[in-house]
Design a protein around this motif. Structure first.
Motif, PDB file in Angstrom:
ATOM      1  N   ASP A   1       0.849  -1.200   0.000  1.00  0.00           N
ATOM      2  CA  ASP A   1       0.000   0.000   0.000  1.00  0.00           C
ATOM      3  C   ASP A   1       0.880   1.243   0.000  1.00  0.00           C
ATOM      4  O   ASP A   1       1.748   1.410   0.862  1.00  0.00           O
ATOM      5  N   SER A   2       0.623   2.134  -0.951  1.00  0.00           N
ATOM      6  CA  SER A   2       1.405   3.370  -1.035  1.00  0.00           C
ATOM      7  C   SER A   2       1.065   4.339   0.086  1.00  0.00           C
ATOM      8  O   SER A   2       1.867   5.223   0.410  1.00  0.00           O
ATOM      9  N   THR A   3      -0.131   4.190   0.666  1.00  0.00           N
ATOM     10  CA  THR A   3      -0.550   5.103   1.740  1.00  0.00           C
ATOM     11  C   THR A   3      -0.133   4.617   3.118  1.00  0.00           C
ATOM     12  O   THR A   3      -0.462   5.255   4.114  1.00  0.00           O
ATOM     13  N   SER A   4       0.572   3.499   3.199  1.00  0.00           N
ATOM     14  CA  SER A   4       0.980   2.955   4.494  1.00  0.00           C
ATOM     15  C   SER A   4       1.992   3.882   5.165  1.00  0.00           C
ATOM     16  O   SER A   4       2.801   4.550   4.508  1.00  0.00           O
ATOM     17  N   ASN A   5       1.932   3.898   6.485  1.00  0.00           N
ATOM     18  CA  ASN A   5       2.885   4.710   7.256  1.00  0.00           C
ATOM     19  C   ASN A   5       4.263   4.061   7.338  1.00  0.00           C
ATOM     20  O   ASN A   5       5.228   4.711   7.719  1.00  0.00           O
TER      21      ASN A   5
ATOM     22  N   LYS B   1       9.991   9.274  -0.782  1.00  0.00           N
ATOM     23  CA  LYS B   1      10.007  10.664  -1.213  1.00  0.00           C
ATOM     24  C   LYS B   1      11.411  11.247  -1.060  1.00  0.00           C
ATOM     25  O   LYS B   1      12.168  10.845  -0.178  1.00  0.00           O
ATOM     26  N   ALA B   2      11.721  12.175  -1.934  1.00  0.00           N
ATOM     27  CA  ALA B   2      12.998  12.882  -1.822  1.00  0.00           C
ATOM     28  C   ALA B   2      13.010  13.710  -0.551  1.00  0.00           C
ATOM     29  O   ALA B   2      12.032  14.382  -0.220  1.00  0.00           O
ATOM     30  N   GLY B   3      14.123  13.668   0.186  1.00  0.00           N
ATOM     31  CA  GLY B   3      14.236  14.371   1.452  1.00  0.00           C
ATOM     32  C   GLY B   3      13.786  13.559   2.646  1.00  0.00           C
ATOM     33  O   GLY B   3      13.888  14.030   3.781  1.00  0.00           O
ATOM     34  N   GLN B   4      13.290  12.343   2.430  1.00  0.00           N
ATOM     35  CA  GLN B   4      12.801  11.514   3.519  1.00  0.00           C
ATOM     36  C   GLN B   4      13.967  10.916   4.299  1.00  0.00           C
ATOM     37  O   GLN B   4      14.999  10.545   3.729  1.00  0.00           O
ATOM     38  N   GLU B   5      13.820  10.813   5.619  1.00  0.00           N
ATOM     39  CA  GLU B   5      14.835  10.196   6.468  1.00  0.00           C
ATOM     40  C   GLU B   5      14.418   8.773   6.799  1.00  0.00           C
ATOM     41  O   GLU B   5      13.291   8.528   7.230  1.00  0.00           O
ATOM     42  N   LEU B   6      15.330   7.842   6.572  1.00  0.00           N
ATOM     43  CA  LEU B   6      15.057   6.427   6.795  1.00  0.00           C
ATOM     44  C   LEU B   6      16.220   5.791   7.538  1.00  0.00           C
ATOM     45  O   LEU B   6      17.353   6.280   7.482  1.00  0.00           O
ATOM     46  N   TYR B   7      15.921   4.686   8.205  1.00  0.00           N
ATOM     47  CA  TYR B   7      16.968   3.909   8.870  1.00  0.00           C
ATOM     48  C   TYR B   7      17.545   2.918   7.866  1.00  0.00           C
ATOM     49  O   TYR B   7      16.806   2.207   7.175  1.00  0.00           O
ATOM     50  N   VAL B   8      18.860   2.876   7.793  1.00  0.00           N
ATOM     51  CA  VAL B   8      19.558   1.912   6.940  1.00  0.00           C
ATOM     52  C   VAL B   8      19.943   0.733   7.816  1.00  0.00           C
ATOM     53  O   VAL B   8      20.772   0.864   8.722  1.00  0.00           O
ATOM     54  N   LEU B   9      19.327  -0.427   7.552  1.00  0.00           N
ATOM     55  CA  LEU B   9      19.535  -1.623   8.361  1.00  0.00           C
ATOM     56  C   LEU B   9      20.500  -2.545   7.633  1.00  0.00           C
ATOM     57  O   LEU B   9      20.231  -2.971   6.501  1.00  0.00           O
ATOM     58  N   GLY B  10      21.613  -2.845   8.253  1.00  0.00           N
ATOM     59  CA  GLY B  10      22.629  -3.687   7.639  1.00  0.00           C
ATOM     60  C   GLY B  10      22.222  -5.143   7.605  1.00  0.00           C
ATOM     61  O   GLY B  10      21.227  -5.553   8.239  1.00  0.00           O
ATOM     62  N   PRO B  11      22.958  -5.990   6.883  1.00  0.00           N
ATOM     63  CA  PRO B  11      22.602  -7.417   6.784  1.00  0.00           C
ATOM     64  C   PRO B  11      22.620  -8.151   8.115  1.00  0.00           C
ATOM     65  O   PRO B  11      21.936  -9.156   8.267  1.00  0.00           O
ATOM     66  N   LYS B  12      23.403  -7.654   9.097  1.00  0.00           N
ATOM     67  CA  LYS B  12      23.495  -8.327  10.397  1.00  0.00           C
ATOM     68  C   LYS B  12      22.617  -7.684  11.460  1.00  0.00           C
ATOM     69  O   LYS B  12      22.769  -7.971  12.647  1.00  0.00           O
ATOM     70  N   HIS B  13      21.714  -6.819  11.031  1.00  0.00           N
ATOM     71  CA  HIS B  13      20.819  -6.169  11.990  1.00  0.00           C
ATOM     72  C   HIS B  13      19.883  -7.194  12.608  1.00  0.00           C
ATOM     73  O   HIS B  13      19.269  -8.010  11.910  1.00  0.00           O
TER      74      HIS B  13
ATOM     75  N   LYS C   1      20.204   7.753  20.349  1.00  0.00           N
ATOM     76  CA  LYS C   1      21.305   7.138  21.088  1.00  0.00           C
ATOM     77  C   LYS C   1      21.559   5.716  20.599  1.00  0.00           C
ATOM     78  O   LYS C   1      22.707   5.279  20.490  1.00  0.00           O
ATOM     79  N   LEU C   2      20.469   4.999  20.289  1.00  0.00           N
ATOM     80  CA  LEU C   2      20.618   3.625  19.798  1.00  0.00           C
ATOM     81  C   LEU C   2      21.316   3.601  18.442  1.00  0.00           C
ATOM     82  O   LEU C   2      22.211   2.792  18.205  1.00  0.00           O
ATOM     83  N   VAL C   3      20.915   4.508  17.552  1.00  0.00           N
ATOM     84  CA  VAL C   3      21.521   4.545  16.218  1.00  0.00           C
ATOM     85  C   VAL C   3      22.995   4.898  16.312  1.00  0.00           C
ATOM     86  O   VAL C   3      23.838   4.363  15.590  1.00  0.00           O
ATOM     87  N   GLU C   4      23.324   5.787  17.224  1.00  0.00           N
ATOM     88  CA  GLU C   4      24.720   6.206  17.380  1.00  0.00           C
ATOM     89  C   GLU C   4      25.586   5.085  17.909  1.00  0.00           C
ATOM     90  O   GLU C   4      26.754   4.946  17.520  1.00  0.00           O
ATOM     91  N   SER C   5      25.021   4.237  18.771  1.00  0.00           N
ATOM     92  CA  SER C   5      25.816   3.176  19.391  1.00  0.00           C
ATOM     93  C   SER C   5      25.828   1.887  18.572  1.00  0.00           C
ATOM     94  O   SER C   5      26.698   1.043  18.761  1.00  0.00           O
ATOM     95  N   SER C   6      24.869   1.726  17.647  1.00  0.00           N
ATOM     96  CA  SER C   6      24.770   0.482  16.880  1.00  0.00           C
ATOM     97  C   SER C   6      25.637   0.557  15.627  1.00  0.00           C
ATOM     98  O   SER C   6      25.725   1.602  14.980  1.00  0.00           O
ATOM     99  N   SER C   7      26.259  -0.577  15.291  1.00  0.00           N
ATOM    100  CA  SER C   7      27.078  -0.644  14.075  1.00  0.00           C
ATOM    101  C   SER C   7      26.301  -1.161  12.880  1.00  0.00           C
ATOM    102  O   SER C   7      26.827  -1.193  11.766  1.00  0.00           O
ATOM    103  N   HIS C   8      25.047  -1.575  13.097  1.00  0.00           N
ATOM    104  CA  HIS C   8      24.238  -2.125  12.011  1.00  0.00           C
ATOM    105  C   HIS C   8      23.053  -1.230  11.667  1.00  0.00           C
ATOM    106  O   HIS C   8      22.244  -1.599  10.814  1.00  0.00           O
ATOM    107  N   ILE C   9      22.919  -0.098  12.324  1.00  0.00           N
ATOM    108  CA  ILE C   9      21.818   0.827  12.041  1.00  0.00           C
ATOM    109  C   ILE C   9      22.404   2.215  11.832  1.00  0.00           C
ATOM    110  O   ILE C   9      23.260   2.661  12.602  1.00  0.00           O
ATOM    111  N   SER C  10      21.977   2.867  10.789  1.00  0.00           N
ATOM    112  CA  SER C  10      22.364   4.254  10.553  1.00  0.00           C
ATOM    113  C   SER C  10      21.167   4.992   9.978  1.00  0.00           C
ATOM    114  O   SER C  10      20.202   4.375   9.509  1.00  0.00           O
TER     115      SER C  10
ATOM    116  N   CYS D   1      14.047   1.420   6.055  1.00  0.00           N
ATOM    117  CA  CYS D   1      12.740   1.404   6.714  1.00  0.00           C
ATOM    118  C   CYS D   1      12.688   2.554   7.705  1.00  0.00           C
ATOM    119  O   CYS D   1      13.724   3.051   8.171  1.00  0.00           O
ATOM    120  N   ASN D   2      11.472   2.966   8.039  1.00  0.00           N
ATOM    121  CA  ASN D   2      11.318   4.017   9.041  1.00  0.00           C
ATOM    122  C   ASN D   2      11.078   3.458  10.430  1.00  0.00           C
ATOM    123  O   ASN D   2      10.666   4.184  11.339  1.00  0.00           O
TER     124      ASN D   2
END
Length: 1169
Positions: A405-409, A507-519, A537-546, A589-590
């Motif tokens: 669904d394109s309207t999904s959050n 969408k352009a300008g959207q912020e998303l979490y980049v989940l690595g293969p070992k996440h 704080k979690l994103v800063e400390s994790s090596s698999h999430i940015s 993913c968000n």
């Protein structure tokens, strides 16, 4: 002229029901790119006349030169099936060469269906089977295109009836490949669910009915059948293609037969009874023409005969009039001089290829919102993890996948690879069209320059020139004439993510979490709770999430990119702004609860290596930056830095390696580099002692006398120990006994060659063996934690180096009985849940154990009795094809299969102190063998004695002695008398440290010394057996005519190749040759074989297996016959020695070879008299 605009595509993207994502899969040179050109020409992007010649999807220069596709590229096509039924087809063209199969993997992951192209003359080739398997594993719906039907007419000169029989046989071969994949999956599921029934014969033997799973499974939609509409007959070079339905509609009105009846009978053994005008069955039995021959093939053959052979213009005009098509005057004029172009013009209008393929795609390929639950769970979980093991927040996301669904959050995007594009190609950097005001300013500037030149020409000689009219123009006005241009970007290469939107809108300008293969979403959610829901704080400390910001969203249009503001669910797009966050693939993913997508399955692993270095040392920084970009741009290449400091590129094959080096020189590093000779991996192994020598004579007489003499002197009859700890008089394999440097421990290890079937079994199950080792590590950790709990309560499990007193043992027993009595089944269940192991993986491990027992029993019931339960570890890296077994009768360590067995036996036995040190030594020994520091392959190391002398004058313990077996601390019983064996080296309580202060000096060094001793003991045990080198082998498939068959054999013979089979293809004069070829001898093989055969033979090389080189690398002639035959210096070339010395020389190891310092003729100093 282009018929579809970007705005129209944006509108079509929003209708997910009419969206199709497909990829084209085929063997090399079967016509994928030519077919793609025909589909692209239907949208007016390229001319119909240039379709097949332009190769629009091959944008690289080396692709155009070689004539093969090297990378996957996508394009969006608009197709109108009916007046108000418009579809958007996202088409991905993938390579067919085996070296670039990783590009195929990245393509199939983003698609819902596949167009499988097969050359009707070459038939089912190796890569055809590979792409069918990849499509099957990714759960794609395939459509078959039987291409190059024109070759049956023009090259093979088949009659229509012969062509029909050939096409039927080819279709059966393709369906046989699909059926084998289906059967394998059904049998696997049947074995896991134990649905097979067993019956007993009169002899009492148990017979399993494996066919019961096939009977209960629906395979009606599995196979390719023209009557279903999933088969297209085509000739991409001539621009035509058709389905059965096309001719069914055409002849239904003429024959007065229903359209539905013709669709079912046009393909098959049916014919028309001219008297009754009815369709009857049994055309072959009654020697009648099948409907497919009478109504379709004969018309095609007649058209080809008229246009190409006879070149009859009058009949051509009649055919054109009857087909109600129009041919351009240019083609009509050149009908005789350019008959192929004339034929293409007629066929492309009569049977348009794009309509046949795209209509079949729109009908049979599902839309993105019709994903099956099985495929969604496969994408969300790996092969060894179960969907139920995911947290509840992650399992909820399954509905977002299914709805699309394109309207999904929730926005879920898969990045399959990163594509390097020139910065100039980006839409924002392209020169935009000039506006009307800019055109007027340029026109004014040109007029002023013309006036200046005219004024200069009219000036009289001697008079000063008049002032330029342009002097009255402000400089600012002149500079404003040119369109504004942005500053030149610093980077010439820009990375764009090749991605698909599975849910939500990107969408352009959207912020998303980049989940690595070992996440791990479970660990991330737990960490989020511990951090008080502080995501930053979690994103800063994790090596698999940015966290990344989407800069731009692009629409892939082949060689071009189009800028779009957003991309709804189901779209295949390019994403900018991720190059600092994504290496090859990732999940966007968000929410951090989303699990990473399952890893891509690569059909061919990289095997060929080269070391690279810059010609100028000052350019080393540019080389390292270029290697980083190369690693990011290619999903298959590997970039390593070896221990010697060399920068190494690992590629899948020779063509892939050449492309990587060209990219490094021309695009990424842009410097001159030096590449070493290709580095080929080898393996080291041992074999049973040979019974004949190099002269094929029995090794016996002299050696037998020496052995008898040695047996009499030794007095033990020459007995040696086998893997069961028993003595065998006929076994020549001796154990190697070594002590640690301080004589604190003694090891006795023997090396034994594994049966070949066992080695192959271990290689095939490397992934599940890795899970097995992880579960055993968890068992060790669990026992360690329980010991620490006992120590914290004041009791001790007896890990000291001296014997415990009776009172201490009583205390330990009481503590063991009063502890929380861990249930073994609960422990195993906890470990399985912690590792998220699938039931299918557990079943695979049980099957592996059963297969190992069966294979070992077939290899020798006495020699390998009970060896499966005594496996200590696998190596190297914990999942290799070598095993470490224990032959210690009194060391009852928990079985490595503890968490696999379903009989509820629990954890029996206990781990001894320094157990892991012996395993580590084994891992190091199998990682680098003694021949040339290459990994070992197919070797079993049996530990026959392990004695610890822990403190001089205090006590010692011999596991091989007659003491009682230790009981497990989880059994609830009392601890045994004497020294306990559960992680004693981890004893770290204050009391233990005080009591063991005298012995504390070798707790640390003891572990390292035992590792070194175990490693060296394994190496010497290996050297005590007949050593052999194993070479990586290619399977070489060559298609050649009878005229060049001898030349193909000559090239194979010069390169140590071996022909396995040679089959004459039915109805042709070509042969299919299957051979094996060492990878070390394959460089330049394809080019040489093409030169020798004048291009009539082209090989396809696929890595197959490891093969033992028969010759002994250390052999020298010793007997009189050998010296007479081979010469005193053995002047013939020993292949194993050549390979071994080359590897040792490259690694800087000692090479034993004789060199002549002064290669000159000896001079006589004195004068001859």
């Amino acid at each position: 002229m282009r018929t579809t605009t970007t705005d129209k595509i944006k509108v079509l993207q929003k209708n997910v029901d009419n969206l199709r994502n497909i990829c084209i899969l085929a063997h090399v040179d079967h016509g994928k790119t030519t077919l793609a050109d025909s589909l692209i020409a239907s949208n007016g992007i390229i001319s119909n006349r240039m379709a097949g010649k332009l190769r629009y999807m091959d944008s690289r220069e080396d692709e155009q030169k070689r004539g093969i596709t090297m990378k996957s590229s996508a394009i969006a096509l608009h197709y109108t099936k009916e007046v108000e039924n418009e579809f958007l087809v996202n088409l991905i063209d993938s390579p067919g060469h085996v070296d670039f199969s990783s590009e195929v993997s990245t393509a199939v992951r983003l698609c819902d269906g596949a167009v499988v192209v097969v050359d009707v003359v070459e038939g089912v080739c190796p890569q055809t089977k590979a792409v069918l398997k990849q499509a099957w594993l990714e759960k794609l719906i395939p459509i078959l295109v039987l291409n190059k039907v024109d070759r049956l007419i023009s090259e093979l000169r088949y009659t229509p009836l012969e062509a029909h029989l050939h096409l039927r046989g080819l279709l059966e071969q393709i369906n046989a490949v699909t059926g084998s994949l289906f059967s394998a999956e059904v049998f696997e599921k049947s074995a896991q669910s134990s649905s097979q029934t067993e019956t007993k014969t009169k002899d009492g033997n148990v017979v399993y009915d494996w066919s019961s799973g096939l009977d209960d499974t629906d395979d009606s939609e599995l196979y390719f059948a023209p009557e279903k509409g999933n088969v297209v007959f085509a000739s991409a070079t001539d621009g035509w293609g058709f389905q059965i339905q096309h001719f069914a509609k055409m002849f239904a009105a003429k024959l007065g037969i229903k359209d539905a009846v013709l669709r079912k009978t046009l393909w098959g053994d049916y014919y028309v009874n001219t008297k009754t005008k009815k369709i009857m069955k049994g055309a072959q039995a009654k020697a009648k023409k099948p409907l497919f021959v009478q109504f379709i093939l004969e018309n095609l053959w007649s058209l080809y005969d008229t246009v190409l052979t006879r070149r009859d213009p009058e009949k051509c005009e009649k055919i054109i009039a009857s087909l109600n098509i129009k041919v351009s005057a240019r083609d009509s004029r050149n009908a005789k001089s350019e008959p192929k172009s004339y034929l293409h013009s007629i066929c492309s209008q009569w049977l348009p290829l794009a309509d046949a393929v795209l209509s079949s795609v729109c009908v049979h390929i599902p839309s993105p919102n019709k994903l099956t639950e099985e495929r969604v769970e496969g994408l969300m979980c790996g092969a060894t993890k179960s969907f139920q093991s995911l947290p509840a927040q992650s399992q909820v996301l399954k509905q977002d996948f299914l709805k699309c669904d394109s309207t999904s959050n929730v926005s879920i995007i898969l990045v399959s690879k990163m594509v390097a594009v020139d910065t100039k190609v980006l839409p924002e950097n392209k020169q935009r069209p000039l506006t009307l005001e800019e055109l007027q300013r340029r026109r004014e500037a040109a007029r002023l320059r013309h006036a200046e030149r005219a004024t200069g020409d009219d000036a009289k000689p001697g008079e000063p020139p008049q002032a330029n009219v342009s002097d009255n123009v402000k400089p600012a006005a002149v500079t404003d004439i040119l369109p504004p241009s942005d500053e030149k970007p610093e980077k010439e290469q820009h990375f764009v993510a090749f991605a698909r939107v599975f849910s939500g809108t990107l969408k352009a300008g959207q912020e998303l979490y980049v989940l690595g293969p070992k996440h791990d979403p479970s660990a991330a959610l737990i960490a989020l709770d511990e951090n008080d829901n502080d995501l930053a704080k979690l994103v800063e400390s994790s090596s698999h999430i940015s966290k990344a910001n989407v800069s731009c969203v692009y629409l892939w249009m082949g060689r071009e990119l189009e800028n779009v503001e957003e991309a709804p669910a189901g779209s295949i797009v390019g994403i900018s702004g991720l190059e600092d966050h994504v290496l090859n693939s990732a999940t966007l993913c968000n929410t951090i609860a989303c699990p990473p997508f399952n890893a891509l399955s690569l059909d061919s692993a990289p095997i060929i290596r080269v070391a690279v270095e810059p010609k100028l040392l000052s350019e080393m920084g540019s080389l390292m930056e270029g290697l980083k970009l190369l690693n990011q741009a290619d999903p298959c290449v590997q970039v390593l830095v070896q221990e010697t400091g060399e920068h190494v590129i690992v590629a899948a094959g020779e063509v892939h390696l050449q492309r990587c080096l060209d990219d490094l020189r021309m695009r990424f590093a842009k410097i001159d580099i030096d590449a070493s000779e290709p580095i080929v991996p080898f393996r080291e192994t041992v074999i049973p002692r040979p019974k004949v020598d190099m002269m094929n004579e029995l090794i016996g007489t002299q050696e037998k006398n020496l052995m008898q003499k040695w047996e009499k002197e030794s007095g033990d009859g020459g007995n040696t120990t086998d893997t069961n700890g028993k003595k065998s008089a006929s076994n020549k394999e001796t154990s190697i006994v070594m002590q640690t440097p301080k004589k604190q421990a003694t090891l006795a290890i023997r090396a034994i060659p594994l049966p070949p079937d066992v080695t192959k079994l271990l290689e095939r199950n490397a992934e599940v063996i890795r899970v097995l080792q992880q579960m055993e590590s968890e068992v060790k950790e669990l026992l360690l934690q329980r010991r620490r709990r006992l120590e914290s309560t004041g009791s001790s499990t007896g890990g000291d180096d001296v014997a415990e007193t009776a009172s201490n043992n009583e205390t330990s027993a009481t503590a063991s009985q009063n502890d929380d009595d861990v249930n073994e089944d609960d422990v195993i269940t906890k470990i399985r849940a912690q590792l998220k192991v699938k039931d299918a993986t557990l079943e695979a491990l049980r099957k592996l154990k059963s297969d190992l027992e069966t294979t070992f029993a077939a290899a020798g019931r006495r020699k390998w009795l009970g060896v499966v339960d005594r496996i200590w570890s696998f190596g190297p890296r914990g999942n290799g094809p070598n095993i470490l077994v224990t032959s210690l009768s009194e060391y009852r360590r928990p079985s490595i299969w503890t968490c696999v067995d379903a009989d509820g036996t629990g954890i029996c036995g206990t781990y001894r102190e320094f157990d892991q040190s012996v395993v580590s030594g084994f891992q190091l020994a199998t990682l680098a063998g003694p021949l040339c520091e290459e990994p070992l392959h197919g070797v079993c190391f049996a530990v026959e004695e392990w004695t610890n002398h822990l403190s001089v004058g205090l006590t010692s313990q011999t596991i091989n002695g007659d003491t009682e077996a230790d009981l497990s601390p989880l059994d609830g019983g009392t601890e045994p008398q004497g020294r306990s064996v559960t992680f004693a080296e981890e004893s770290n309580t204050t009391e233990d440290r005080k009591e063991n202060r005298a012995d504390r000096h070798f707790y640390g060094p003891m572990s390292g010394q035992l590792i070194s001793t175990a490693k060296e003991c394994c190496r010497r045990a290996f050297q005590a057996q007949p050593q052999r080198l194993m070479a990586a082998m290619y399977t070489c498939d060559v298609q050649a005519t009878a005229e060049v068959l001898g030349k193909v054999y000559a090239v194979l013979g010069r390169r140590e190749g071996r022909v396995l089979s040679e089959d004459l293809r039915d109805g042709t004069s070509s042969f299919n040759i299957v051979a094996t070829l060492p990878v070390a001898e394959s460089f330049g093989f394809a080019e040489e074989i093409r030169k020798r055969t004048s291009g009539l033979a082209s090989p396809q090389l696929v890595f197959s297996h490891w093969e033992i080189i028969a010759s002994d690398p250390f052999w020298v002639p010793t007997t009189e016959e050998e010296i007479q035959h081979f010469g005193e210096k053995a002047d013939f070339e020993n292949q194993a020695t050549k390979y071994m010395n080359a590897v040792r020389r490259r690694k800087g190891l000692f090479v034993e070879e004789k060199t002549v310092e002064h290669a000159e003729k000896q001079r006589t100093l004195g004068r001859n008299k």
